[in-house]
Write an enzyme that holds these catalytic residues in place. Structure first.
Site, PDB file in Angstrom:
ATOM      1  N   SER A 139       0.849  -1.201   0.000  1.00  0.00           N
ATOM      2  CA  SER A 139       0.000   0.000   0.000  1.00  0.00           C
ATOM      3  C   SER A 139       0.880   1.245   0.000  1.00  0.00           C
ATOM      4  O   SER A 139       2.018   1.196   0.500  1.00  0.00           O
ATOM      5  CB  SER A 139      -0.867   0.015   1.265  1.00  0.00           C
ATOM      6  OG  SER A 139      -1.506   1.268   1.424  1.00  0.00           O
ATOM      7  N   TYR A 152      -1.408  -0.357  10.513  1.00  0.00           N
ATOM      8  CA  TYR A 152      -1.740  -0.750   9.130  1.00  0.00           C
ATOM      9  C   TYR A 152      -0.569  -0.424   8.198  1.00  0.00           C
ATOM     10  O   TYR A 152      -0.064  -1.282   7.476  1.00  0.00           O
ATOM     11  CB  TYR A 152      -3.022  -0.066   8.649  1.00  0.00           C
ATOM     12  CG  TYR A 152      -3.302  -0.394   7.193  1.00  0.00           C
ATOM     13  CD1 TYR A 152      -3.594  -1.699   6.801  1.00  0.00           C
ATOM     14  CD2 TYR A 152      -3.203   0.586   6.199  1.00  0.00           C
ATOM     15  CE1 TYR A 152      -3.808  -2.017   5.467  1.00  0.00           C
ATOM     16  CE2 TYR A 152      -3.410   0.276   4.859  1.00  0.00           C
ATOM     17  CZ  TYR A 152      -3.717  -1.034   4.501  1.00  0.00           C
ATOM     18  OH  TYR A 152      -3.912  -1.360   3.173  1.00  0.00           O
TER      19      TYR A 152
HETATM   20  P1  NDP Z   1     -11.791  -5.719   0.659  1.00  0.00           P
HETATM   21  O1  NDP Z   1     -12.185  -5.513   2.067  1.00  0.00           O
HETATM   22  O2  NDP Z   1     -12.779  -5.448  -0.415  1.00  0.00           O
HETATM   23  O3  NDP Z   1     -11.207  -7.193   0.460  1.00  0.00           O
HETATM   24  C1  NDP Z   1     -10.355  -7.762   1.416  1.00  0.00           C
HETATM   25  C2  NDP Z   1     -10.251  -9.256   1.177  1.00  0.00           C
HETATM   26  O4  NDP Z   1      -9.356  -9.800   2.159  1.00  0.00           O
HETATM   27  C3  NDP Z   1     -11.583  -9.970   1.332  1.00  0.00           C
HETATM   28  O5  NDP Z   1     -11.725 -10.900   0.281  1.00  0.00           O
HETATM   29  C4  NDP Z   1     -11.456 -10.695   2.664  1.00  0.00           C
HETATM   30  O6  NDP Z   1     -12.147 -11.936   2.611  1.00  0.00           O
HETATM   31  C5  NDP Z   1      -9.954 -10.949   2.715  1.00  0.00           C
HETATM   32  N1  NDP Z   1      -9.500 -11.188   4.091  1.00  0.00           N
HETATM   33  C6  NDP Z   1      -9.454 -10.328   5.126  1.00  0.00           C
HETATM   34  N2  NDP Z   1      -9.022 -10.957   6.231  1.00  0.00           N
HETATM   35  C7  NDP Z   1      -8.790 -12.249   5.881  1.00  0.00           C
HETATM   36  C8  NDP Z   1      -8.343 -13.397   6.569  1.00  0.00           C
HETATM   37  N3  NDP Z   1      -8.043 -13.367   7.877  1.00  0.00           N
HETATM   38  N4  NDP Z   1      -8.207 -14.557   5.882  1.00  0.00           N
HETATM   39  C9  NDP Z   1      -8.499 -14.611   4.569  1.00  0.00           C
HETATM   40  N5  NDP Z   1      -8.936 -13.567   3.864  1.00  0.00           N
HETATM   41  C10 NDP Z   1      -9.081 -12.401   4.510  1.00  0.00           C
HETATM   42  O7  NDP Z   1     -10.490  -4.782   0.453  1.00  0.00           O
HETATM   43  P2  NDP Z   1      -9.477  -4.604  -0.785  1.00  0.00           P
HETATM   44  O8  NDP Z   1      -9.822  -5.443  -1.929  1.00  0.00           O
HETATM   45  O9  NDP Z   1      -9.328  -3.155  -0.959  1.00  0.00           O
HETATM   46  O10 NDP Z   1      -8.152  -5.127  -0.079  1.00  0.00           O
HETATM   47  C11 NDP Z   1      -7.297  -6.105  -0.646  1.00  0.00           C
HETATM   48  C12 NDP Z   1      -5.877  -5.788  -0.248  1.00  0.00           C
HETATM   49  O11 NDP Z   1      -5.499  -4.523  -0.783  1.00  0.00           O
HETATM   50  C13 NDP Z   1      -5.649  -5.676   1.266  1.00  0.00           C
HETATM   51  O12 NDP Z   1      -4.414  -6.279   1.561  1.00  0.00           O
HETATM   52  C14 NDP Z   1      -5.580  -4.172   1.499  1.00  0.00           C
HETATM   53  O13 NDP Z   1      -4.806  -3.845   2.622  1.00  0.00           O
HETATM   54  C15 NDP Z   1      -4.909  -3.721   0.218  1.00  0.00           C
HETATM   55  N6  NDP Z   1      -5.059  -2.337  -0.176  1.00  0.00           N
HETATM   56  C16 NDP Z   1      -6.295  -1.755  -0.352  1.00  0.00           C
HETATM   57  C17 NDP Z   1      -6.378  -0.446  -0.787  1.00  0.00           C
HETATM   58  C18 NDP Z   1      -7.678   0.251  -0.983  1.00  0.00           C
HETATM   59  O14 NDP Z   1      -7.683   1.499  -1.016  1.00  0.00           O
HETATM   60  N7  NDP Z   1      -8.776  -0.439  -1.156  1.00  0.00           N
HETATM   61  C19 NDP Z   1      -5.174   0.328  -1.111  1.00  0.00           C
HETATM   62  C20 NDP Z   1      -3.949  -0.365  -0.860  1.00  0.00           C
HETATM   63  C21 NDP Z   1      -3.907  -1.647  -0.436  1.00  0.00           C
HETATM   64  P3  NDP Z   1     -13.036 -12.562   3.794  1.00  0.00           P
HETATM   65  O15 NDP Z   1     -13.540 -11.425   4.633  1.00  0.00           O
HETATM   66  O16 NDP Z   1     -14.117 -13.306   3.078  1.00  0.00           O
HETATM   67  O17 NDP Z   1     -12.090 -13.457   4.507  1.00  0.00           O
HETATM   68  C1  8X3 Z   2      -5.046   1.657   1.594  1.00  0.00           C
HETATM   69  C2  8X3 Z   2      -4.616   2.981   1.064  1.00  0.00           C
HETATM   70  O1  8X3 Z   2      -4.581   5.464   1.575  1.00  0.00           O
HETATM   71  O2  8X3 Z   2      -6.408   4.165   2.517  1.00  0.00           O
HETATM   72  O3  8X3 Z   2      -3.980   0.812   1.755  1.00  0.00           O
HETATM   73  O4  8X3 Z   2      -4.186   3.931   3.427  1.00  0.00           O
HETATM   74  S1  8X3 Z   2      -4.974   4.180   2.207  1.00  0.00           S
END
Ligand code: NDP
Ligand code: 8X3
Length: 252
Positions: A139, A152
């Site tokens: 991220s 985070y």
């Molecule tokens: P979502 O919340 O839409 O998706 C997160 C996914 O992670 C879900 O499928 C959830 O599945 C899974 N997850 C969470 N905890 C667990 C666990 N303990 N075991 C297995 N699966 C898990 O968020 P995003 O798609 O945005 O996030 C995906 C990745 O991208 C994350 O690592 C996040 O930190 C990162 N990210 C997101 C950004 C954003 O702005 N959206 C920016 C930068 C990075 P379930 O709950 O079914 O287990």
């Molecule tokens: C998620 C991006 O800007 O919300 O990893 O921290 S931000």
């Protein structure tokens, strides 16, 4: 044998969009996440196109991760791409107000979950060798500090350094390692971070142009399908309408 992609966190956001993107290109899919009904919906959607294997899996559960990998059906054993995508942010409030449990959950998922899955799949990826890819989702929060990012952002800094270090150890195996570090993208991320505050999520993504899950899935696919002699180490991507936070000054 058809190439397979192993996706953690395939039930939502980037992971689900990636499942669709790799399916378009004919990859077999190993889809994992905790919400079984979401996995089954995605299986139903995509299994007409490609082979799909779903595993209800919490990446924090080391034994379950190992079992899921050990019990991969033969048709899915050829894992060319590991997408370490499962992760979450919690507790947007300042560090001093956060419940310790929320910090532990982020470390257990974003750090320990990622290493659990990587450790279990390394032998398979090394067997594949040239052209195999590990894509870790970091991220912008792993590089750029801001209020409320505390643990985070620190977990995502771990993702970056782990990716570089892993790349050193895998040197000579042909296996590639990339940290994709997105900025603001509209998914369920903020809903999770705020423990269900839809208004906060709508406000964050409203009146601007965030990235979409599909934007990030496209980057994942691009990185994974580069010619086998190329490795993108770090790919930071933001919406044009987002830049870094400024310096903050405490005044009397
Ligand atoms: P979502 O919340 O839409 O998706 C997160 C996914 O992670 C879900 O499928 C959830 O599945 C899974 N997850 C969470 N905890 C667990 C666990 N303990 N075991 C297995 N699966 C898990 O968020 P995003 O798609 O945005 O996030 C995906 C990745 O991208 C994350 O690592 C996040 O930190 C990162 N990210 C997101 C950004 C954003 O702005 N959206 C920016 C930068 C990075 P379930 O709950 O079914 O287990
Ligand atoms: C998620 C991006 O800007 O919300 O990893 O921290 S931000």
């Amino acid at each position: 044998m058809t190439k397979s992609v192993f996706i953690t966190g395939a039930t939502s956001g980037f992971g689900r969009a990636a499942a669709r993107r790799f399916a378009e290109a004919g990859y077999s899919l190993v889809l994992t996440g905790r919400r079984r009904e979401r996995l089954e919906e995605l299986e139903q959607e995509l299994s007409g196109k490609v082979a799909v294997h779903v595993v209800e899996l919490d990446v924090r559960d080391e034994a379950a991760v190992k079992k899921a990998v050990d019990e991969l059906p033969e048709a899915f054993a050829s894992i060319h791409v590991l997408l370490n995508n499962a992760g979450l942010a919690l507790a947007p409030e300042p560090a001093q107000d956060v419940a310790l449990e929320d910090w532990h959950t982020m470390i257990d998922t974003n750090v320990k979950g990622m290493v659990n899955v990587t450790h279990a799949l390394l032998p398979t990826l090394i067997d594949i060798g040239a052209g195999a890819s590990i894509i870790n989702i970091g991220s912008t929060a792993g590089k750029w500090p801001y209020k409320g990012s505390h643990v985070y952002g620190a977990t995502k800094a771990f993702v970056e350094q782990f990716s570089y270090n892993l790349r050193c150890d895998l040197h000579g195996t042909g296996v590639r390692v990339t940290d994709i570090a997105p900025g603001m993208a509209e998914t369920e991320f903020t809903l999770v971070r705020t423990k269900g505050d839809q208004a906060a999520s709508d406000q964050l993504y409203g009146n601007t142009t965030p990235m979409s899950a599909e934007d990030i899935a496209e980057q994942m696919f691009y990185v994974a399908t580069l010619p086998a002699h190329l490795n993108i180490n770090f790919l930071e991507i933001q919406p044009v309408r987002q830049v870094w936070a400024g310096m903050a000054v405490d005044r009397d």
